[in-house]
Design a protein around this motif. Structure first.
Motif, PDB file in Angstrom:
ATOM      1  N   PRO A  64       0.705  -1.228   0.300  1.00 57.37           N
ATOM      2  CA  PRO A  64      -0.109   0.056   0.002  1.00 57.37           C
ATOM      3  C   PRO A  64       0.736   1.327  -0.139  1.00 57.37           C
ATOM      4  N   PHE A  65       2.038   1.196  -0.005  1.00 60.63           N
ATOM      5  CA  PHE A  65       2.995   2.430   0.044  1.00 60.63           C
ATOM      6  C   PHE A  65       2.860   3.006  -1.250  1.00 60.63           C
ATOM      7  N   ASP A  66       2.723   4.431  -1.375  1.00 58.86           N
ATOM      8  CA  ASP A  66       2.813   5.093  -2.629  1.00 58.86           C
ATOM      9  C   ASP A  66       4.042   5.303  -3.096  1.00 58.86           C
ATOM     10  N   ILE A  67       5.093   5.968  -2.054  1.00 60.44           N
ATOM     11  CA  ILE A  67       6.517   6.098  -2.363  1.00 60.44           C
ATOM     12  C   ILE A  67       7.103   5.193  -1.424  1.00 60.44           C
ATOM     13  N   TRP A  68       8.035   4.574  -2.086  1.00 58.46           N
ATOM     14  CA  TRP A  68       9.338   3.900  -1.224  1.00 58.46           C
ATOM     15  C   TRP A  68      10.577   5.073  -1.310  1.00 58.46           C
ATOM     16  N   CYS A  69      10.946   5.375  -0.191  1.00 54.16           N
ATOM     17  CA  CYS A  69      12.274   6.322  -0.092  1.00 54.16           C
ATOM     18  C   CYS A  69      13.333   5.559   0.585  1.00 54.16           C
ATOM     19  N   GLY A  70      14.270   5.096  -0.093  1.00 50.43           N
ATOM     20  CA  GLY A  70      15.113   4.204   0.468  1.00 50.43           C
ATOM     21  C   GLY A  70      16.625   4.688   0.562  1.00 50.43           C
ATOM     22  N   LEU A  96       9.800  -0.252  -9.171  1.00 50.70           N
ATOM     23  CA  LEU A  96       9.107   0.510 -10.155  1.00 50.70           C
ATOM     24  C   LEU A  96       7.933  -0.066 -11.239  1.00 50.70           C
ATOM     25  N   ALA A  97       8.520  -1.364 -11.247  1.00 51.05           N
ATOM     26  CA  ALA A  97       7.319  -2.133 -11.826  1.00 51.05           C
ATOM     27  C   ALA A  97       6.091  -2.565 -11.365  1.00 51.05           C
ATOM     28  N   ARG A  98       6.308  -2.233  -9.956  1.00 50.54           N
ATOM     29  CA  ARG A  98       5.069  -2.415  -9.134  1.00 50.54           C
ATOM     30  C   ARG A  98       4.124  -1.327  -9.097  1.00 50.54           C
ATOM     31  N   GLY A  99       4.547  -0.232  -9.718  1.00 52.39           N
ATOM     32  CA  GLY A  99       3.844   1.090  -9.761  1.00 52.39           C
ATOM     33  C   GLY A  99       4.131   2.090  -8.629  1.00 52.39           C
ATOM     34  N   LYS A 100       5.320   1.948  -8.082  1.00 47.73           N
ATOM     35  CA  LYS A 100       5.724   2.529  -6.656  1.00 47.73           C
ATOM     36  C   LYS A 100       6.673   3.852  -7.225  1.00 47.73           C
ATOM     37  N   ARG A 101       6.506   4.923  -6.515  1.00 44.17           N
ATOM     38  CA  ARG A 101       7.269   5.930  -6.834  1.00 44.17           C
ATOM     39  C   ARG A 101       8.397   5.893  -5.787  1.00 44.17           C
ATOM     40  N   TYR A 102       9.538   6.340  -6.196  1.00 49.34           N
ATOM     41  CA  TYR A 102      10.833   5.892  -5.784  1.00 49.34           C
ATOM     42  C   TYR A 102      11.556   7.170  -5.535  1.00 49.34           C
TER      43      TYR A 102
END
Length: 387
Positions: A209-215, A228-234
């Motif tokens: 459910p996370f929109d943005i993964w901040c790593g 990114l393929a999962r539709g997540k913003r990075y």
């Protein structure tokens, strides 16, 4: 002892090479040299990717707050994190947020020049439970986010990114809490969740459910492609206390730009325990990009200046790209210049040094690394000549 000189060039300075003496005087003696400065015949474009700072908004106000924000803007930083919470009220059994102060604060940041986005953690979960204990928690939580999103949607405020849990890789409970709260945030149209994923496996387990993964760890190319393929913003985050101006520059510039991440946030503008100049008087070291000096003075670190240099590197990239786009629609000579400039940009960014944004170009000498920017500057000048 290292010294850093920042030269502020007047906007109307004529292009060309300037020289002048520089001297440093001290009780133990003096040092002198001649400074050579080249003023280039163009103005840099804005950076394409936001760079932000983790920031304590609670203990500062008035002129000191404005001074800190102006310092960040002068270093190319256009986003901050925030914790300022509205008042959570129980009005006849309904949850009502008084967002007057929050809205005014965000408007003030925007007027100063902070564009966002703003990772925002006001502690919604606990405040909801205390304000309306008789309401179903999920219903009340979603309503709180809805009212905050109305503030975020205003045209005169920066966008808020809902940031309920920090660093989910630290323990399982954090991952589970982030998963639950981001599901609720996702029920509000337009609301965006932001989670610091400091362990990729924890992100894979809890991050649907996370929109943005901040790593902040060194994700591999394959991991970046998967998220990114999962539709997540990075996005990325990392320390502003490297004690290495070169690493600070590359992690905010060429090294960062090569990652498929849309923003970079640094820990921390000013976070300290007790005396900020004594790392041993608290439970952790002091984290300061700029140290608090007397009378509100801000004392920059070499890392802070290195971050600004990296952001300037990205401004050179943006300038090459914008001029090349103009030239691509022109005559044959302009199109050829655009092709050459973009090829040079690819060469500058395409060295095979892995994905670590701190060590990109580490085998280059300082002079060779600095020449990467010079190559972009020369491309810009050639584009301007044909245009």
């Amino acid at each position: 002892q290292e010294f850093w000189l920042t030269i502020h060039v007047p906007a109307d300075a004529a292009p060309g090479t300037y020289r002048g003496p520089v001297s440093i005087e001290g009780e133990g003696g003096s040092w002198r040299t001649t400074l050579t400065l080249e003023v280039l015949p163009f103005t840099l474009e804005r950076n394409e990717r936001p760079v932000g700072m983790y920031w304590h908004d609670e203990p500062v106000s008035g002129e000191l707050l404005d001074r800190q924000i102006r310092d960040m803007l002068a270093h190319g930083v256009t986003a901050v994190t925030m914790n300022l919470a509205p008042e959570f009220k129980n009005v006849d059994g309904r949850l009502v947020l008084d967002t007057t102060e929050l809205t005014a604060f965000l408007r003030h940041l925007r007027e100063l020049g902070i564009e966002g986005p703003i990772p925002y953690n006001p502690g919604i979960e606990g405040k909801v439970k205390r304000a309306v204990p008789d309401l179903p928690f999920e219903e009340a939580y979603v309503e709180a986010v809805r009212q905050l999103q109305e503030v975020s949607d205003r045209p005169d405020t920066p966008q808020l990114l809902f940031y309920p849990v920090d660093e989910i890789g630290n323990d399982e409970a954090r991952g589970a809490s982030a998963n639950r709260q981001c599901q609720l945030i996702g029920r509000v149209p337009g609301a965006v969740s932001y989670i610091t994923v400091n362990n990729y496996e924890a992100g894979e387990k809890w991050g649907d459910p996370f929109d943005i993964w901040c790593g902040n760890i060194e994700y591999t190319v394959e991991q970046e492609q998967r998220l990114l393929a999962r539709g997540k913003r990075y996005m990325r985050y990392g320390p502003a206390y490297l004690n290495d101006a070169r690493k600070a520059r590359t992690c905010a510039g060429f090294g960062f730009y090569r990652r498929p991440a849309e923003a970079m946030y640094y820990w921390h503008y000013q976070a300290y325990n007790g005396d900020p100049f004594n790392d041993f008087d608290g439970t952790a070291r002091d984290w300061c990009a700029a140290y608090p000096g007397p009378d509100g003075e801000l004392i920059p670190t070499l890392d802070w200046e290195g971050i600004r240099e990296g952001i300037d590197d990205m401004r050179y990239i943006a300038t090459v790209k914008k001029l090349a786009a103009r030239a691509q629609g022109g005559n044959a000579a302009q199109q050829a210049a655009a092709q050459a400039a973009l090829a040079e940009l690819d060469a500058v960014l395409g060295m095979d040094y892995g994905v670590n944004q701190y060590t990109y170009g580490e085998r280059l000498s300082d002079e060779e690394f600095h020449n990467l920017r010079r190559r972009l500057a020369d491309s810009i000048i050639r584009l301007l000549q044909v245009l």
